[in-house]
Design a protein around this motif. Structure first.
Motif: not given
Length: 153
Positions: A104-107, A121-136
Motif C-alpha cells: 500500500s505504501a508503494k502502490f 489478470a484474474p490470477l497471478a503466477t508465483f513468478q510475478d508475485f515473487r517479482s513484486l516481493a523483490m520490488t519491495l
C-alpha cells in the motif's frame, strides 16, 4: 481434504484449535455427500461449549446495533452469522500484514499493485508475485506470503 487449525496460519481470533477433515462419501449414494469431521481435544471442546452463551450474547449485540443502524432492513440471523465468521476466520500473520502495508505504501493500495504488477489478470503466477516481493525487498519471504494468501490452503 484436511485443514489443520493448529497451524498459526489458520488460527482464529478465538484461539480455536482443531483438525477438520472433509470426506466425500459416494458408495451407495446417487449423489456424493461431503461429510465434515472435526477432531478437537476435549479441553478446547469444553472451553468452546462453556463460552457459547457469551458468543451468542456478542452476536446478538452486533446484530442489535446493526439492525438499529439499518432501520431493520437486514436479517438479524445474517449479522449473527457474519459476526461468528469474522471471529473464526484465520488471523492475518503479522509478517503478511507488514507486507500488505509495504504494498500500500508503494502502490497506494493492493488493488493498484495488482493492476500494475499482474496486468489486471484474474490470477497471478508465483513468478510475478515473487517479482513484486523483490520490488519491495521482501523476496526472502515470498513463499511464506504466497502460501498465506493462497485461498485454497
Amino acid at each position: 481434504q484436511v485443514r489443520n487449525f493448529y497451524s498459526p496460519a489458520l488460527q482464529s481470533h478465538l484461539g480455536e484449535r482443531y483438525v477438520e477433515v472433509l470426506v466425500v462419501v459416494t458408495e451407495g449414494l446417487e449423489q456424493p455427500h461431503v461429510c465434515e469431521i472435526r477432531l478437537e481435544e476435549i479441553a478446547f471442546f469444553s472451553t468452546r461449549q462453556r463460552a457459547a452463551p457469551w458468543m451468542e450474547e456478542v452476536c446478538r449485540g452486533f446484530s442489535g446495533v446493526y439492525m438499529r443502524a439499518t432501520e431493520g432492513t437486514t436479517s438479524a440471523g445474517a449479522i449473527q452469522y457474519l459476526t461468528k465468521w469474522a471471529l473464526r476466520k484465520p488471523k492475518e500473520l503479522p509478517a503478511l500484514y507488514r507486507f500488505r502495508r509495504k504494498i500500500s505504501a508503494k502502490f497506494g493500495s493492493c488493488i493498484n499493485a495488482w493492476r500494475s504488477c499482474f496486468r489486471s489478470a484474474p490470477l497471478a503466477t508465483f513468478q510475478d508475485f515473487r517479482s513484486l516481493a523483490m520490488t519491495l525487498q521482501c523476496q526472502k519471504n515470498a513463499v511464506e506470503y504466497w502460501e498465506a494468501l493462497d485461498c485454497t490452503r
